[in-house]
Enzyme design. Structure first.
Site, PDB file in Angstrom:
ATOM      1  N   HIS A 128      -3.644  -8.974   3.061  1.00  0.00           N
ATOM      2  CA  HIS A 128      -5.129  -9.167   3.163  1.00  0.00           C
ATOM      3  C   HIS A 128      -5.459 -10.015   4.312  1.00  0.00           C
ATOM      4  O   HIS A 128      -4.996 -11.285   4.455  1.00  0.00           O
ATOM      5  CB  HIS A 128      -5.740  -9.855   2.105  1.00  0.00           C
ATOM      6  CG  HIS A 128      -5.908  -8.689   0.719  1.00  0.00           C
ATOM      7  ND1 HIS A 128      -6.181  -9.024  -0.355  1.00  0.00           N
ATOM      8  CD2 HIS A 128      -5.779  -7.337   0.709  1.00  0.00           C
ATOM      9  CE1 HIS A 128      -5.894  -8.239  -1.394  1.00  0.00           C
ATOM     10  NE2 HIS A 128      -5.908  -7.065  -0.582  1.00  0.00           N
ATOM     11  N   ARG A 185      -0.485  -1.666  -7.178  1.00  0.00           N
ATOM     12  CA  ARG A 185      -0.679  -2.607  -6.382  1.00  0.00           C
ATOM     13  C   ARG A 185      -1.531  -3.804  -7.264  1.00  0.00           C
ATOM     14  O   ARG A 185      -1.088  -5.004  -7.116  1.00  0.00           O
ATOM     15  CB  ARG A 185      -1.327  -2.244  -5.086  1.00  0.00           C
ATOM     16  CG  ARG A 185      -1.536  -3.258  -4.143  1.00  0.00           C
ATOM     17  CD  ARG A 185      -2.072  -2.543  -2.708  1.00  0.00           C
ATOM     18  NE  ARG A 185      -2.984  -3.260  -1.930  1.00  0.00           N
ATOM     19  CZ  ARG A 185      -2.511  -4.159  -1.005  1.00  0.00           C
ATOM     20  NH1 ARG A 185      -1.140  -4.083  -0.898  1.00  0.00           N
ATOM     21  NH2 ARG A 185      -3.407  -4.796  -0.053  1.00  0.00           N
ATOM     22  N   TYR A 217      -8.971 -10.963  -7.953  1.00  0.00           N
ATOM     23  CA  TYR A 217      -8.077 -11.269  -8.978  1.00  0.00           C
ATOM     24  C   TYR A 217      -8.366 -12.605  -9.779  1.00  0.00           C
ATOM     25  O   TYR A 217      -7.568 -13.060 -10.406  1.00  0.00           O
ATOM     26  CB  TYR A 217      -6.593 -11.178  -8.465  1.00  0.00           C
ATOM     27  CG  TYR A 217      -6.291  -9.955  -7.788  1.00  0.00           C
ATOM     28  CD1 TYR A 217      -6.083  -8.763  -8.473  1.00  0.00           C
ATOM     29  CD2 TYR A 217      -6.192  -9.964  -6.404  1.00  0.00           C
ATOM     30  CE1 TYR A 217      -5.855  -7.589  -8.126  1.00  0.00           C
ATOM     31  CE2 TYR A 217      -5.815  -8.620  -5.806  1.00  0.00           C
ATOM     32  CZ  TYR A 217      -5.518  -7.307  -6.574  1.00  0.00           C
ATOM     33  OH  TYR A 217      -5.594  -6.358  -6.115  1.00  0.00           O
ATOM     34  N   HIS A 222      -2.353   2.865  -6.046  1.00  0.00           N
ATOM     35  CA  HIS A 222      -3.062   1.456  -5.746  1.00  0.00           C
ATOM     36  C   HIS A 222      -3.330   0.569  -7.153  1.00  0.00           C
ATOM     37  O   HIS A 222      -3.425  -0.519  -6.983  1.00  0.00           O
ATOM     38  CB  HIS A 222      -4.589   1.855  -5.469  1.00  0.00           C
ATOM     39  CG  HIS A 222      -5.356   0.855  -4.473  1.00  0.00           C
ATOM     40  ND1 HIS A 222      -4.674   0.500  -3.302  1.00  0.00           N
ATOM     41  CD2 HIS A 222      -6.202  -0.052  -4.819  1.00  0.00           C
ATOM     42  CE1 HIS A 222      -5.462  -0.466  -2.439  1.00  0.00           C
ATOM     43  NE2 HIS A 222      -6.239  -0.780  -3.649  1.00  0.00           N
ATOM     44  N   LYS A 242      -1.857  -2.724   7.833  1.00  0.00           N
ATOM     45  CA  LYS A 242      -2.843  -2.208   8.517  1.00  0.00           C
ATOM     46  C   LYS A 242      -3.169  -2.598   9.969  1.00  0.00           C
ATOM     47  O   LYS A 242      -2.955  -3.749  10.075  1.00  0.00           O
ATOM     48  CB  LYS A 242      -4.141  -2.374   7.802  1.00  0.00           C
ATOM     49  CG  LYS A 242      -4.427  -1.616   6.612  1.00  0.00           C
ATOM     50  CD  LYS A 242      -5.933  -1.854   5.990  1.00  0.00           C
ATOM     51  CE  LYS A 242      -6.181  -0.922   4.835  1.00  0.00           C
ATOM     52  NZ  LYS A 242      -7.625  -1.471   4.272  1.00  0.00           N
ATOM     53  N   ARG A 253       1.092  -1.350   0.031  1.00  0.00           N
ATOM     54  CA  ARG A 253      -0.001   0.026  -0.029  1.00  0.00           C
ATOM     55  C   ARG A 253       0.817   1.256  -0.079  1.00  0.00           C
ATOM     56  O   ARG A 253       1.895   1.262   0.674  1.00  0.00           O
ATOM     57  CB  ARG A 253      -1.042   0.162   1.229  1.00  0.00           C
ATOM     58  CG  ARG A 253      -1.699  -1.239   1.269  1.00  0.00           C
ATOM     59  CD  ARG A 253      -2.575  -1.313   2.809  1.00  0.00           C
ATOM     60  NE  ARG A 253      -3.383  -2.275   2.740  1.00  0.00           N
ATOM     61  CZ  ARG A 253      -3.260  -3.347   3.279  1.00  0.00           C
ATOM     62  NH1 ARG A 253      -1.933  -3.564   3.788  1.00  0.00           N
ATOM     63  NH2 ARG A 253      -4.117  -4.356   3.412  1.00  0.00           N
TER      64      ARG A 253
END
Length: 306
Positions: A276, A253, A285, A250, A172, A148
């Site tokens: 994730h 990414r 994806y 992004h 995160k 990110r």
């Protein structure tokens, strides 16, 4: 209502180590909800399920997207769960409300040729050799790891010294993960660290405090900002002859994940590298897998031949 929201935001920051972007998103959504509550003269701790559903319908009437409405409801549900747990209410009025869901959209991405042109632009666009070295390092690291943008610009030198094969990324919620580096990224990183250390030594000699960031700057946060990097990527796109509307950090990414999956990488491995928490976030994806399977059948199945 504003005081309740402030208490809630402080709590999720302390207890759940919520990322700054998460706090800001909750704050924006709940303040809009607070405005509606106040305009209707209601007590936020006495709202019913019907009241909250009326607000969500009002959001739809004002033209808010499905994704925004889903995010608003998620913030409200989290707030009222907290209110119930803290004893502010004896029930949670939002617990049984079904949201609008989120529209499933394929992520925007770039071709491998477009990414190559962006990397080439980073090596040639900057006004000085030092700037070109820094920009090349930024772009190589981003495409090699799928980080990110906030993770990239806030990297510390401690995580990147010693010609590493893998680097530690703080993601995160304060979660750490290891991501591998490609050879071009390692070369670009080593070249940039030499320049960065030279500049930091000069600052130290002048009595200025050194920085622990890989990409230090004079910004209040002490490192290159997300906004500055966003502008850089747009300028690189123009220089590379790629539509700037199609390029953001992004999107790069997404390109990292898409190109890995197209090359045969495992979805679980990509989940780990992207950071994730849930595999469902990575499954956007899988359209790449479908295209690859079609190609395999077309190329190798005897009944698919002319």
């Amino acid at each position: 209502m504003e005081q309740l929201i402030s208490t809630f935001l402080a709590a999720i920051t302390a207890e759940e180590n919520a990322a700054r972007n998460t706090q800001e998103a909750y704050g924006r959504d709940l303040l809009d909800f607070s405005g509606w509550v106040g305009a209707n003269g209601r007590d936020p701790l006495a709202l019913t399920k019907d009241d909250i559903e009326t607000y969500i319908l009002r959001c739809a009437d004002t033209g808010l997207s499905q994704a925004t409405r889903a995010r608003r409801l998620s913030a409200i549900k989290t707030f009222y769960r907290f209110a119930y747990e803290e004893g502010w209410r004896t029930d949670n009025p939002a617990i049984k409300i079904s949201g609008p869901g989120r529209a499933k959209r394929l992520p925007k991405t770039l071709t491998q040729d477009e990414v190559t042109r962006l990397l080439d632009a980073a090596r040639t666009m900057g006004k000085t050799a030092d700037q070109r070295t820094r920009d090349t390092c930024l772009m190589e690291l981003l495409y090699a790891t799928g980080m990110r943008v906030s993770e990239l610009v806030s990297l510390t030198t401690m995580a990147t010294r010693g010609d590493p094969r893998m680097i530690l990324v703080l993601g995160k919620g304060g979660k750490e993960r290891m991501v591998p580096l490609s050879n071009p990224a390692r070369v670009a990183l080593a070249e940039w660290i030499k320049i960065r250390d030279r500049d930091e030594d000069a600052k130290r000699a002048e009595g200025q405090p050194p920085s622990d960031r890989l990409f230090p700057s004079r910004a209040a946060v002490g490192h290159l900002t997300r906004q500055s990097f966003y502008v850089l990527v747009k300028n690189l796109a123009v220089h590379a002859g790629v539509s700037p509307d199609a390029v953001t950090p992004h999107v790069l990414r997404h390109a990292f994940a898409t190109h890995l999956l197209a090359g045969g990488a495992d979805l679980r491995a990509i989940q780990t590298m992207l950071g994730h928490a849930d595999l469902s976030s990575t499954e956007i994806y899988t359209h790449v897998l479908e295209e690859r399977l079609k190609s395999l059948v077309q190329d190798h199945h005897p009944l698919a031949r002319d």
